[in-house]
Design a protein around this motif. Structure first.
Motif, PDB file in Angstrom:
ATOM      1  N   GLU A  29     -17.522  -7.041  23.167  1.00 20.72           N
ATOM      2  CA  GLU A  29     -16.352  -7.056  22.281  1.00 20.72           C
ATOM      3  C   GLU A  29     -15.892  -5.630  22.020  1.00 20.72           C
ATOM      4  N   ASN A  30     -16.878  -4.773  21.766  1.00 19.08           N
ATOM      5  CA  ASN A  30     -16.586  -3.373  21.517  1.00 19.08           C
ATOM      6  C   ASN A  30     -15.839  -2.762  22.698  1.00 19.08           C
ATOM      7  N   LEU A  32     -14.173  -4.323  25.094  1.00 22.16           N
ATOM      8  CA  LEU A  32     -12.846  -4.929  25.258  1.00 22.16           C
ATOM      9  C   LEU A  32     -11.858  -4.309  24.264  1.00 22.16           C
ATOM     10  N   GLY A  33     -12.324  -4.197  23.008  1.00 29.73           N
ATOM     11  CA  GLY A  33     -11.456  -3.633  21.973  1.00 29.73           C
ATOM     12  C   GLY A  33     -10.987  -2.246  22.350  1.00 29.73           C
ATOM     13  N   LEU A  36      -8.468  -2.311  25.115  1.00 29.87           N
ATOM     14  CA  LEU A  36      -7.138  -2.792  24.735  1.00 29.87           C
ATOM     15  C   LEU A  36      -6.342  -1.720  23.982  1.00 29.87           C
ATOM     16  N   VAL A  37      -7.024  -0.888  23.189  1.00 31.53           N
ATOM     17  CA  VAL A  37      -6.265   0.124  22.447  1.00 31.53           C
ATOM     18  C   VAL A  37      -6.091   1.417  23.247  1.00 31.53           C
ATOM     19  N   PRO A  39      -4.567   2.292  26.121  1.00 27.22           N
ATOM     20  CA  PRO A  39      -3.227   2.742  26.543  1.00 27.22           C
ATOM     21  C   PRO A  39      -2.396   3.259  25.375  1.00 27.22           C
ATOM     22  N   ALA A  40      -2.495   2.572  24.234  1.00 22.56           N
ATOM     23  CA  ALA A  40      -1.716   3.002  23.071  1.00 22.56           C
ATOM     24  C   ALA A  40      -2.165   4.386  22.622  1.00 22.56           C
ATOM     25  N   ILE A  41      -3.468   4.591  22.547  1.00 23.74           N
ATOM     26  CA  ILE A  41      -3.971   5.902  22.114  1.00 23.74           C
ATOM     27  C   ILE A  41      -3.534   6.985  23.094  1.00 23.74           C
TER      28      ILE A  41
END
Lengths: 316, 279
Positions: A29-30, A32-33, A36-37, A39-41
Motif C-alpha cells: 500500500e505504501n 502504491l501510494g 500514485l503521488v 508524478p504530482a510531486i
C-alpha cells in the motif's frame, strides 16, 4: 517487536504469517501510494523548487542576458544593491499597502455578501451564478474594464461620482491610480472571499444562534459572540489565501498603469528586471527576496491568528 | 423572519447582483462604442447618440489573425493542461484519500506551499531554463507550469471529494456479483465523476486566467494566450488604446467563462468551498 509470551508452535506460525502478510500488504500500500503521488510531486517541484534553486544560484552573479559571456561571481552584492535601493522598499511598501487595504475591504464586503447568500431564499442560482462571473473573468479583462471606466475620455466613473470633476485624470497621480487598481482587485476577488466565508457560515449551528436569540442577544452580539468565533478557521483560510494572493499583485498593475506614478508592486519590479531588462542576476535576487517575503507574511498571518485564537478561547 | 430582515436581504441581493454585473455590462456597452467616438472621447456608460458601432468591433476583432490565434492557443493550452493536471491529481488524491503511505503530509503541505507561491519569482529562471530546453514560446512551455500550479487546487478539491465517497459500495457490488471492472465502472466512476469534473473546471479557469507566464514565456503568436494578446493589443495609435476594440476582445474571451459558469454553477461553488475549509 518481539513476542514474550510462549505460544504453541503452530499458533505462533500462524501469527507470524499473519503479521508478515499484514506488513506485506501495508508495504505494498505504501509503495502504491508513493507511486500514485510521484508524478504530482515531480511536476510541482519541477516548476517551483528547481527554478527557485536556480534563482538562488543566479542571484550571486552579475548576469545579464544581453551579455551572457560577461557573467561574473559577485557574492551577495545583488542583494545589497536591492536592499539598499529605495525602489525596492517603495514597491514592497506599495504591495503591503495594497494587500492590507484590499484584504480588509474584501473581508468586510465578502462577509456581508456571504450573510446575504446564506439567508436568501429566492433567486439563489442567479446570485451564485453572477458571483462566479467576477471570479472566473480574466484579471486582465477586469483591469481593462476598470481602467476604461475610470478613464476621463471614455469612462463613466467621473460622471457618476459626485465631487469629482468630469476631466479628473485618475491615472495622473499616485493616490487615485492606486485606488483604481485596488477597485479592480477588490471587484474581482471579493466573490472568492465571500464563497469561502459562506462555507464557514454554513458550519455555524442554527441551534446555537436560536439559543442566543432566546437568551436575548442582540443581532450585533450574535454576530460577534456566536457567528464570528465559530467560523474562525474559515476566516483564517480566506485571509491567508487572499493576502498571499494580493501580495503577488501583477496583472492589474501591468494593465492599468504599467507601474506609472509609483504604483509598481514588488512582483512588477521583479518582472521588469528579468523579462524587460534581461538582468537575471539582480532579478534572481529580487525573486528570492519576493519568495522570502511571502514566507514571512504567511508566517506572520498564521502567528497573528494563533494569538487571536488563544485570546478568543480565554474569553469564551 | 421579520419584514425588516427580509427587506435587508432583498437590498443585499440586489447589491450583489449590481456589484457582479455592472462592470460586465460596462465592458459590453463599451464594446459597442464606435472607434471614432473613442478617439474623440466619449464619456458615459452607454454609447453616445451616433457613437454606436453595432457589431463592427466584433467583426474587426474576429478578423484579426493574431487574436484568433491567441484564442486557439488559450483553448488548446488550457484544455490540455486541465486534462493532464486532473489525471495526475486524481491519482494523487486517490492515494491521499484511501491509502496509508509515508509522505502523505508532505504532498499536502507541498501543494499548499505551491498554491501560495509568488509566481513572478519563477519567471526569470523558467525563462532561462525553457530557452535551454527549447520549449520557450511553445505550447508545452505553458502547459507544464499551468499543470504545476493547478495541481494543488485539484489535489485538495479531489481528495476532499474522494474522502466522502462510500468506498464499501464497491465491495457490495462485487458481493452482488459484479466483476471488479463493473464495480469500478458502475459504482465508483459515477460517484467520483462530479469531483473530477469540478477540479477540471477550476483548473481550466486558472489556465485561462493566467497572465504572468503568458507574457514571460512567450514572444510570438506561436503560443501567446488571450490575456497576453489583449495586453499587447495596442492598435495603430499606442497613445490612444482602441478601448472599444479591446472591450470586444475582452467580451469574446469572457464568453467561455460565462458559459461554464451558467452550466456548472453548483459544482464550482461546491469545489471552491470543499477543498478550502475542510483542509
Amino acid at each position: 517487536m518481539t513476542h514474550t509470551t510462549v505460544a504453541p508452535d503452530d499458533k505462533r506460525d500462524v501469527r507470524r504469517a499473519d503479521k508478515a502478510a499484514a506488513s506485506d500488504r501495508s508495504k505494498a500500500e505504501n509503495r502504491l501510494g508513493m507511486r500514485l503521488v510521484a508524478p504530482a510531486i515531480f511536476l510541482m517541484l519541477l516548476v517551483t523548487a528547481f527554478p527557485m534553486l536556480r534563482a538562488i544560484y543566479l542571484s550571486v552573479f552579475n548576469y545579464s542576458l544581453t551579455a551572457p559571456d560577461d557573467r561574473e561571481f559577485v557574492g551577495l552584492s545583488n542583494y545589497l544593491t536591492a536592499l539598499t535601493d529605495s525602489l525596492f522598499w517603495e514597491t514592497t511598501l506599495n504591495t503591503v499597502f495594497i494587500m492590507v487595504v484590499t484584504v480588509a475591504i474584501e473581508l468586510v464586503i465578502g462577509f456581508a455578501f456571504a450573510m446575504v447568500m446564506h439567508r436568501v431564499i429566492f433567486a439563489r442560482g442567479v446570485i451564485r451564478t453572477s458571483i462566479l462571473i467576477p471570479y472566473g473573468i480574466i484579471t486582465v479583462v477586469s483591469g481593462f474594464a476598470w481602467q476604461f471606466a475610470f478613464s476621463n475620455n471614455n469612462g463613466f466613473v467621473n460622471a457618476w461620482l459626485p465631487f469629482v470633476e468630469d476631466n479628473f485624470n485618475w491615472f495622473g497621480e499616485y493616490g487615485s491610480a492606486m485606488a483604481a487598481i485596488m477597485v479592480s482587485e477588490i471587484w474581482k476577488t471579493t466573490p472568492f472571499m465571500s464563497l469561502l466565508l459562506l462555507a464557514g457560515l454554513a458550519q455555524v449551528s442554527e441551534d446555537m444562534l436560536e439559543a442566543a436569540k432566546v437568551d436575548g442577544a442582540t443581532w450585533w452580539q450574535r454576530l460577534w459572540k456566536v457567528i464570528l468565533p465559530n467560523m474562525r478557521s474559515a476566516i483564517m483560510v480566506a485571509v491567508l489565501f487572499r493576502a498571499l494572493d494580493a501580495y503577488r499583485i501583477f496583472d492589474n498593475i501591468f494593465v492599468m498603469t504599467a507601474g506609472a506614478q509609483g504604483t509598481e508592486s514588488i512582483s512588477f519590479l521583479t518582472y521588469r528586471q528579468v523579462i524587460e531588462q534581461f538582468q537575471l542576476g539582480i532579478g534572481s535576487a529580487l525573486s528570492v527576496l519576493l519568495f522570502l517575503s511571502v514566507l514571512l507574511i504567511a508566517f506572520l498571518i498564521v502567528k497573528i491568528f494563533r494569538v487571536d485564537l488563544a485570546a478568543a478561547r480565554q474569553e469564551g | 423572519m421579520s419584514t425588516k430582515n427580509k427587506i435587508g436581504i432583498v437590498i443585499g441581493a440586489a447589491l450583489i447582483l449590481l456589484w457582479c454585473l455592472l462592470p460586465v455590462a460596462w465592458i459590453i456597452s463599451l464594446s459597442f462604442k464606435s472607434q471614432e467616438a473613442i478617439t474623440n472621447g466619449s464619456p458615459g456608460f452607454l454609447p453616445s447618440e451616433g457613437g454606436g458601432a453595432g457589431w463592427q468591433n466584433y467583426r474587426d476583432v474576429l478578423a484579426d489573425d493574431q487574436f484568433l490565434r491567441s484564442i486557439l492557443n488559450s483553448i488548446g493550452i488550457s484544455l490540455i493542461a486541465t486534462f493532464l493536471s486532473v489525471v495526475i491529481a486524481t491519482l494523487a488524491a486517490y492515494a491521499i484519500a484511501r491509502l496509508e503511505f509515508t509522505g502523505k503530509k508532505f504532498v499536502l503541505t507541498l501543494a499548499l506551499v505551491i498554491a501560495m507561491f509568488p509566481v513572478v519569482s519563477l519567471v526569470g529562471p523558467l525563462f532561462d531554463m525553457w530557452r535551454t530546453f527549447g520549449i520557450y514560446d511553445t505550447w508545452p512551455g505553458l502547459i507544464i507550469p499551468y499543470m504545476s500550479f493547478t495541481l494543488p487546487l485539484a489535489i485538495w478539491t479531489l481528495s476532499a471529494f474522494f474522502r466522502e465517497i462510500p468506498w464499501e459500495m464497491e465491495q457490495a457490488a462485487q458481493v452482488d456479483g459484479a466483476t471488479s471492472w463493473q464495480a469500478f465502472r458502475k459504482v465508483i466512476v459515477p460517484l467520483a465523476a462530479p469531483g473530477v469534473f469540478t477540479a477540471a473546471i477550476l483548473t481550466f479557469f486558472f489556465a485561462w486566467n493566467d497572465f504572468v507566464f503568458g507574457i514571460s514565456l512567450t514572444s510570438t503568436e506561436n503560443a501567446r494566450p488571450i490575456p497576453a494578446a489583449l495586453s499587447f493589443f495596442v492598435g495603430s495609435d499606442p497613445f490612444n488604446r482602441p478601448a472599444s476594440l479591446l472591450a470586444a476582445g475582452a467580451v469574446v474571451s469572457t464568453i467561455p467563462i460565462i458559459v461554464i459558469v451558467l452550466l456548472f454553477q453548483r459544482k464550482i461553488v461546491a469545489g471552491l468551498t470543499s477543498g478550502a475549509v475542510k483542509g
